[in-house]
Enzyme design. Sequence first.
Site, PDB file in Angstrom:
ATOM      1  CD  GLU A  28      -2.434  -1.054   2.863  1.00 55.49           C
ATOM      2  OE1 GLU A  28      -3.342  -1.854   3.054  1.00 55.49           O
ATOM      3  OE2 GLU A  28      -2.127  -0.159   3.687  1.00 55.49           O
ATOM      4  CD  GLU A  49      10.839  -0.570  12.521  1.00 55.36           C
ATOM      5  OE1 GLU A  49       9.797  -0.140  13.035  1.00 55.36           O
ATOM      6  OE2 GLU A  49      11.840   0.150  12.329  1.00 55.36           O
ATOM      7  CG  HIS A  97       2.503   3.750  20.189  1.00 56.47           C
ATOM      8  ND1 HIS A  97       2.155   4.925  19.567  1.00 56.47           N
ATOM      9  CD2 HIS A  97       2.957   2.934  19.193  1.00 56.47           C
ATOM     10  CE1 HIS A  97       2.378   4.825  18.256  1.00 56.47           C
ATOM     11  NE2 HIS A  97       2.876   3.632  18.014  1.00 56.47           N
ATOM     12  CB  CYS A 134      -6.860   1.904   4.961  1.00 57.45           C
ATOM     13  SG  CYS A 134      -7.102   3.070   3.647  1.00 57.45           S
TER      14      CYS A 134
HETATM   15  N1  SAH Z   1       7.007   0.247  11.949  1.00 60.85           N
HETATM   16  C1  SAH Z   1       7.120   1.660  11.952  1.00 60.85           C
HETATM   17  C2  SAH Z   1       6.404   2.371  10.821  1.00 60.85           C
HETATM   18  C3  SAH Z   1       5.041   1.863  10.385  1.00 60.85           C
HETATM   19  S1  SAH Z   1       3.679   2.227  11.391  1.00 60.85           S
HETATM   20  C4  SAH Z   1       6.732   2.208  13.325  1.00 60.85           C
HETATM   21  O1  SAH Z   1       6.365   1.423  14.181  1.00 60.85           O
HETATM   22  O2  SAH Z   1       6.837   3.403  13.550  1.00 60.85           O
HETATM   23  C5  SAH Z   1       3.437   3.946  11.262  1.00 60.85           C
HETATM   24  C6  SAH Z   1       2.670   4.513  12.421  1.00 60.85           C
HETATM   25  O3  SAH Z   1       1.294   4.085  12.394  1.00 60.85           O
HETATM   26  C7  SAH Z   1       3.255   4.055  13.740  1.00 60.85           C
HETATM   27  O4  SAH Z   1       3.343   5.094  14.663  1.00 60.85           O
HETATM   28  C8  SAH Z   1       2.240   3.025  14.172  1.00 60.85           C
HETATM   29  O5  SAH Z   1       2.332   2.794  15.521  1.00 60.85           O
HETATM   30  C9  SAH Z   1       0.932   3.653  13.694  1.00 60.85           C
HETATM   31  N2  SAH Z   1      -0.208   2.737  13.696  1.00 60.85           N
HETATM   32  C10 SAH Z   1      -0.189   1.401  13.599  1.00 60.85           C
HETATM   33  N3  SAH Z   1      -1.439   0.886  13.753  1.00 60.85           N
HETATM   34  C11 SAH Z   1      -2.262   1.925  13.942  1.00 60.85           C
HETATM   35  C12 SAH Z   1      -3.664   2.038  14.173  1.00 60.85           C
HETATM   36  N4  SAH Z   1      -4.460   0.974  14.215  1.00 60.85           N
HETATM   37  N5  SAH Z   1      -4.178   3.282  14.359  1.00 60.85           N
HETATM   38  C13 SAH Z   1      -3.382   4.374  14.288  1.00 60.85           C
HETATM   39  N6  SAH Z   1      -2.066   4.323  14.061  1.00 60.85           N
HETATM   40  C14 SAH Z   1      -1.492   3.110  13.882  1.00 60.85           C
END
Ligand code: SAH
Length: 345
Positions: free
Chosen positions: A90, A161, A217, A334
Site C-alpha cells: 500500500e 518496520e 505509544h 485500509c
Molecule cells: N514500523 C514503523 C512504521 C510503520 S507504522 C513504526 O512502528 O513506527 C506507522 C505509524 O502508524 C506508527 O506510529 C504506528 O504505531 C501507527 N499505527 C499502527 N497501527 C495503527 C492504528 N491501528 N491506528 C493508528 N495508528 C497506527
Amino acid sequence: MKYIYDLDIDDLEKLMININEKKYRAKQLFEWLYRKRISSFFEMTNLNKNLINYLSDNFIIELIKEEQVLISNDGTKKYLFKLSDNNVIETVLMKYEHGYSVCVSSQVGCNMGCLFCASGKLKKVRDLSAGEIVMQILYIQKELDLIDERISNVVVMGIGEPFDNYDNVIKFIQIINHDIGLAIGARHISVSTCGLLDKINKFSKLNLQVNLAVSLHSAIDKKRNEIMPINYRYNLNELKECLLNYQLKTNRRITFEYILLKGFNDKVEDVLAIKKFLKGLNAYINIIPFNDINDKRFKSIKRNDCYYFYQKLKDENINVTIRKDFGNDIAAACGQLRAKKEEMS
Ligand code: SAH
C-alpha cells in the site's frame, strides 16, 4: 532480471565501468530515469545503441503495477501496488496546503507484532528492495507530472518496520534525495521506527538531515511491553539513552508518535510518564487517534478524548500535536495504513 531502480548512482557508475562505458553515462541514465522520468530505455537519446541494448536486456524499467486505487472525498489516494511476485503493498498520496506527501511501505507485512497494528497481524513475507520503494514514489510522481505537480514530502510509515530493512531503506532515501534526480530534500523525508536501537545508532552516523519519528505509544515500560514486543528487547531507558546520543550527533528534533488508546494510555500517570521521558530531549508528541482494526482489546477513540489528552500534555508544557485522519471514507478498506495529517501545533 533486476529493476533498474534498485541501483543508486554509485551502483550505476560501477556498472558502467564494468561494461567498459564512460562513468558519466551513469549520471545521464539517472537523469533519464528520475528527472525526465522516461518509461523505456529506447527513449534515452544521448546513450549509444549498445548501451541501450545492454540495459534493456538486463534490467526491467517498467514500474510496479497498480492493482487498485481508492480515492477519498478529500482527495487522498490509496494505491494497492502489485509486485512482480504478486505480493501487494500500500502507498498513500495526501494533499496538504503546502504540497503533496507520499507514505510508502518498506516491507511486505511486518514482524514487530505491535498489538494495535493491522500490519503486524500478517507476518513479514519479505523486505522490499530499494527499487520497489523507489517505484512507489516514481509511479505517483509520474501521475502528478500530468498536472504539473511534484511530491514534496515522503514518509516511510506504511506497512513494515523500515529499520528492519535498513540498507534498502537508506538506499531508497539516497536515490530519491539525489539532486540530479527527484531531488526530494532530506528535511522533507521522515522515517518512522518502533525503536530498533542498533539501527538508530547507525542512522545517526549517516549525517543525513532526514527526520526521525519514533513510535512511543506509552512511556511506562509495563504498558509498552503489553502493546509493543520491541520494548522487551529495548526498554524505555535504553530507548531514551539511544535518542539522547542521536541528538548529540544530529541535533535534530524527534517526533514521538503516540496512539491514544482509550482507557489504556490516556491517564494522568501517562501524562506524567511522558513528561519524565521527554526531559532532556528536543522532541514533540504527535497524538494519533487510534484507527479501529476490529480488535476487541482496543476501542476506537473520539476526537474529543484526543483533545482532552492534548490539553493535559499542553498543561505540562509538552510540545504536542494531534494528527488528523485524512481519507476517512476510504480508511475502512485500509486496514492499518491511514493517511494522517498534523492538525494542531
Ligand atoms: N514500523 C514503523 C512504521 C510503520 S507504522 C513504526 O512502528 O513506527 C506507522 C505509524 O502508524 C506508527 O506510529 C504506528 O504505531 C501507527 N499505527 C499502527 N497501527 C495503527 C492504528 N491501528 N491506528 C493508528 N495508528 C497506527
